[in-house]
Write a protein that holds these residues in place. Structure first.
Motif, PDB file in Angstrom:
ATOM      1  N   ALA A   1     -41.016  23.234 -19.115  1.00  0.00           N
ATOM      2  CA  ALA A   1     -40.414  22.867 -17.839  1.00  0.00           C
ATOM      3  C   ALA A   1     -40.354  24.047 -16.876  1.00  0.00           C
ATOM      4  O   ALA A   1     -40.518  23.886 -15.664  1.00  0.00           O
ATOM      5  CB  ALA A   1     -39.008  22.305 -18.077  1.00  0.00           C
TER       6      ALA A   1
ATOM      7  N   VAL B   1     -36.722  17.693 -13.496  1.00  0.00           N
ATOM      8  CA  VAL B   1     -37.128  18.700 -14.475  1.00  0.00           C
ATOM      9  C   VAL B   1     -35.898  19.348 -15.124  1.00  0.00           C
ATOM     10  O   VAL B   1     -35.007  19.836 -14.434  1.00  0.00           O
ATOM     11  CB  VAL B   1     -37.996  19.790 -13.812  1.00  0.00           C
TER      12      VAL B   1
ATOM     13  N   VAL C   1     -42.138  19.160 -20.044  1.00  0.00           N
ATOM     14  CA  VAL C   1     -42.605  18.068 -19.199  1.00  0.00           C
ATOM     15  C   VAL C   1     -43.872  17.513 -19.841  1.00  0.00           C
ATOM     16  O   VAL C   1     -44.802  18.261 -20.135  1.00  0.00           O
ATOM     17  CB  VAL C   1     -42.902  18.547 -17.766  1.00  0.00           C
TER      18      VAL C   1
ATOM     19  N   CYS D   1     -40.312  13.756 -17.307  1.00  0.00           N
ATOM     20  CA  CYS D   1     -39.361  14.865 -17.456  1.00  0.00           C
ATOM     21  C   CYS D   1     -38.058  14.382 -18.083  1.00  0.00           C
ATOM     22  O   CYS D   1     -37.901  13.205 -18.417  1.00  0.00           O
ATOM     23  CB  CYS D   1     -39.075  15.477 -16.081  1.00  0.00           C
TER      24      CYS D   1
END
Length: 207
Positions: free
Chosen positions: A102, A170, A178, A191
């Motif tokens: 992420a 996120v 992700v 996400c």
């Protein structure tokens, strides 16, 4: 009767607040997603669909104005706008083809935003460039390319990156990832708090 479970009120409120900030006239499509679950769908101004699952119940698909829905989280659904929804929705989630930290997605999104601010202020190569041209060029840029097991290359454009970053999807934990998913002509970034979907140019408007 309220359509939304109390446990998902804050999730729905966060989704709708960011959506309406990006597009005050945004539509939201509520789609049943199994027993006790609803998926909220909307389309951002740069052509990307975004979705978030919440706990709740609707009998069938229903489209409403996002701003109206934000004011109706504790009561019945607002007036239907079904005839105004003109976009297809992925028919399935699709497989994961890559998992990206992420932090890398947030970094790519932040770098693009910084580039846009600099170009808007200083121009490109010493020449002034229109804000819309800059935005479109930025969104069409492909900062991430993943390769499937059969060798197919899947481009992930800034359209998707900016969608998940600006919608607050996120995760911010050190272990957050992700997922890049594909579903027919759709590519998605899935996400911690929602997903963004973009359809390949020139594909049929089905599914």
């Amino acid at each position: 009767m309220a359509w939304l479970a109390g446990s998902s009120r804050s999730d729905a409120r966060a989704f709708l607040a960011r959506l309406v900030r990006l597009d005050p006239g945004a539509l939201v499509r509520l789609r049943p997603a199994g027993e006790g679950a609803v998926t909220l769908w909307s389309r951002l101004p740069w052509g990307v669909l975004v979705s978030r699952g919440v706990r709740g119940s609707v009998v069938h698909d229903r489209t409403v104005l996002g701003a109206d829905l934000a004011a109706a989280l504790d009561g019945p659904l607002p007036t239907s706008r079904d005839t105004d929804w003109r976009w297809s929705i992925p028919s399935r989630v699709g497989p994961v083809v890559e998992r990206i930290p992420a932090a890398d997605v947030r970094r790519v999104g932040a770098a693009a935003a910084a580039t846009l601010r600099t170009a808007a202020a200083e121009g490109v190569g010493g020449r002034a460039v229109g804000s819309r041209m800059l935005r479109d060029a930025l969104l069409d840029h492909v900062p991430i390319v993943v390769t499937t097991d059969d060798g197919t290359r899947i481009p992930v454009s800034q359209r998707l990156v900016q969608a998940v970053v600006r919608m607050g999807f996120v995760g911010e934990g050190a272990g957050d990832f992700v997922d890049v998913r594909i579903s027919g002509p759709w590519t998605a970034l899935a996400c911690a708090y929602g997903s963004a979907w973009h359809r390949a140019a020139g594909s049929l408007l089905i599914g």
